[in-house]
Enzyme design. Sequence first.
Site, short mmCIF file in Angstrom:
data_model
loop_
_atom_site.label_atom_id
_atom_site.label_comp_id
_atom_site.label_asym_id
_atom_site.label_seq_id
_atom_site.Cartn_x
_atom_site.Cartn_y
_atom_site.Cartn_z
N SER A 118 0.83 -1.22 0.00
CA SER A 118 0.00 0.00 0.00
C SER A 118 0.86 1.26 0.00
O SER A 118 2.01 1.24 0.45
CB SER A 118 -0.89 0.02 1.24
OG SER A 118 -1.71 -1.11 1.29
N1 SAH Z 1 -0.84 -4.65 3.59
C1 SAH Z 1 0.21 -5.34 2.83
C2 SAH Z 1 -0.26 -6.03 1.56
C3 SAH Z 1 -1.40 -5.43 0.83
S1 SAH Z 1 -1.80 -6.31 -0.66
C4 SAH Z 1 1.29 -4.37 2.47
O1 SAH Z 1 1.04 -3.17 2.37
O2 SAH Z 1 2.40 -4.83 2.26
C5 SAH Z 1 -3.05 -7.38 -0.03
C6 SAH Z 1 -2.50 -8.67 0.48
O3 SAH Z 1 -3.59 -9.50 0.84
C7 SAH Z 1 -1.69 -9.44 -0.54
O4 SAH Z 1 -0.44 -9.77 0.00
C8 SAH Z 1 -2.53 -10.68 -0.81
O5 SAH Z 1 -1.74 -11.81 -1.12
C9 SAH Z 1 -3.28 -10.82 0.50
N2 SAH Z 1 -4.53 -11.57 0.45
C10 SAH Z 1 -5.54 -11.49 -0.45
N3 SAH Z 1 -6.53 -12.35 -0.13
C11 SAH Z 1 -6.14 -12.99 1.01
C12 SAH Z 1 -6.74 -13.98 1.84
N4 SAH Z 1 -7.92 -14.54 1.55
N5 SAH Z 1 -6.07 -14.39 2.93
C13 SAH Z 1 -4.85 -13.85 3.23
N6 SAH Z 1 -4.23 -12.94 2.48
C14 SAH Z 1 -4.87 -12.49 1.38
#
Ligand code: SAH
Length: 283
Positions: free
Chosen positions: A118
């Site tokens: 993000s």
């Molecule tokens: N907040 C983090 C990543 C944001 S992107 C940062 O800023 O680094 C959103 C993340 O959610 C991704 O890494 C994706 O793989 C994860 N994601 C999506 N669906 C998910 C689920 N059902 N369970 C766990 N993680 C999930």
Amino acid sequence: MIPFTLVACNFRYYAHSSSLSHSSPISSSLSHTAFASIEPFFSLLTGIFLSQKMKQFWSPSSINKNKAMVENLQNHDIVTSDEVAKAMEAVDRGVFVTDRSSAYVDSPMSIGYNVTISAPHMHAMCLQLLEKHLKPGMRVLDVGSGTGYLTACFAVMVGTEGRAIGVEHIPELVASSVKNIEASAASPFLKEGSLAVHVGDGRQGWAEFAPYDAIHVGAAAPEIPEALIDQLKPGGRLVIPVGNIFQDLQVVDKNSDGSVSIKNETSVRYVPLTSREAQLRGD
Ligand code: SAH
């Protein structure tokens, strides 16, 4: 000067691939008129103001240090508390991304697997919304922990007596997030066990350490997963983007009788909270 190429890049994501658009206010997609015509007026303004204010001051050449990034977020009233400022200053965003030169630019960045870290102001906004639920000793769950950046900030805020738990469904991201955290100021919390990152489907939360004072979700759910509300402590707060193409960052407060109050904070664009298979397919 605003990093034009990054903004243009974001626009391309928004316009052509919902799986890559991620976690930034929708303002950089405003030229996409379908969004502009439908978004609620005030939410739209929030995005515009935020983006315009940041555009005036963010410059990849001059603002390339973590401290300066936090100072800018403070100058623009996005970071308003000392606790959040201290955590963001302590946790160097540069160790959580591969392209360190762009780490402090106010933009989401690709981290592979069709997802992005993000933008700094979204991290800051979520930290601020949760701040009162991130006091020393409190428990926090970070769903979709990705790079581990926010989980690390949470761990610094809740301290050794608290718990910061990340859940991420891509095992490779969990492995790299652990390395990132080890290289950051949150490393001692990982070693001593108050911070942990798990591979799992975050839609189920992480029951082991429930109930949580704070839950953050870093990906957009079509609706609020029941398990996350169940795992929230009375008096606790969940911050979650909700929606498909049009999304609101929702703040869910659990009352002492177990009922919840929900308010929309602003319009956002995050990658979906979905299955691993759907994400890797780019659905
Ligand atoms: N907040 C983090 C990543 C944001 S992107 C940062 O800023 O680094 C959103 C993340 O959610 C991704 O890494 C994706 O793989 C994860 N994601 C999506 N669906 C998910 C689920 N059902 N369970 C766990 N993680 C999930």
